[in-house]
Scaffold this motif. Structure first.
Motif, PDB file in Angstrom:
ATOM      1  N   SER A 142       0.826  -1.210   0.000  1.00  0.00           N
ATOM      2  CA  SER A 142       0.000   0.000   0.000  1.00  0.00           C
ATOM      3  C   SER A 142       0.860   1.261   0.000  1.00  0.00           C
ATOM      4  O   SER A 142       1.905   1.304   0.654  1.00  0.00           O
ATOM      5  N   THR A 154       0.293   5.355   0.770  1.00  0.00           N
ATOM      6  CA  THR A 154      -0.614   6.376   1.295  1.00  0.00           C
ATOM      7  C   THR A 154       0.007   7.745   1.077  1.00  0.00           C
ATOM      8  O   THR A 154       1.171   7.961   1.419  1.00  0.00           O
ATOM      9  N   THR A 180      -6.270  12.607   2.143  1.00  0.00           N
ATOM     10  CA  THR A 180      -5.429  11.427   2.223  1.00  0.00           C
ATOM     11  C   THR A 180      -6.045  10.326   1.385  1.00  0.00           C
ATOM     12  O   THR A 180      -7.264  10.126   1.408  1.00  0.00           O
ATOM     13  N   THR A 183      -5.161   6.143  -0.101  1.00  0.00           N
ATOM     14  CA  THR A 183      -4.316   4.945  -0.063  1.00  0.00           C
ATOM     15  C   THR A 183      -4.659   4.066  -1.249  1.00  0.00           C
ATOM     16  O   THR A 183      -5.834   3.866  -1.561  1.00  0.00           O
ATOM     17  N   ARG A 235      -3.588   0.214  -3.181  1.00  0.00           N
ATOM     18  CA  ARG A 235      -2.919  -1.078  -2.999  1.00  0.00           C
ATOM     19  C   ARG A 235      -2.657  -1.704  -4.354  1.00  0.00           C
ATOM     20  O   ARG A 235      -3.463  -1.585  -5.258  1.00  0.00           O
TER      21      ARG A 235
END
Length: 75
Positions: free
Chosen positions: A44, A46, A67, A69, A71
């Motif tokens: 991941s 972020t 923010t 994130t 993957r």
């Protein structure tokens, strides 16, 4: 990274290269005039971004922070 791209084209989950991911995020933030941070945790990445803004016609302004994130997951 070439082998990582080749693996993802062949259907495998690509590897995250922490240094390259953080550097790319920081380069992008600098290019758009924002500040923030990037971190890698396993598969991941972020990124947190803060951008100041000023209205065109009214007094005021401020900043906004977001923010996200992502993957590297094939499922």
């Amino acid at each position: 990274h070439r082998s990582s791209r080749r693996r993802s084209v062949l259907g495998a989950t690509p590897d995250v290269e922490p240094g390259a991911a953080v550097a790319a995020a920081q380069d992008y933030l600098a290019a758009v005039g924002a500040t923030g941070s990037a971190a890698v945790d396993g598969d991941s990445v972020t990124v947190t971004v803060t951008k100041s803004w000023q209205p065109q016609f009214l007094p005021g302004g401020g900043s906004v922070t977001a923010t996200a994130t992502v993957r590297t997951d094939r499922g």
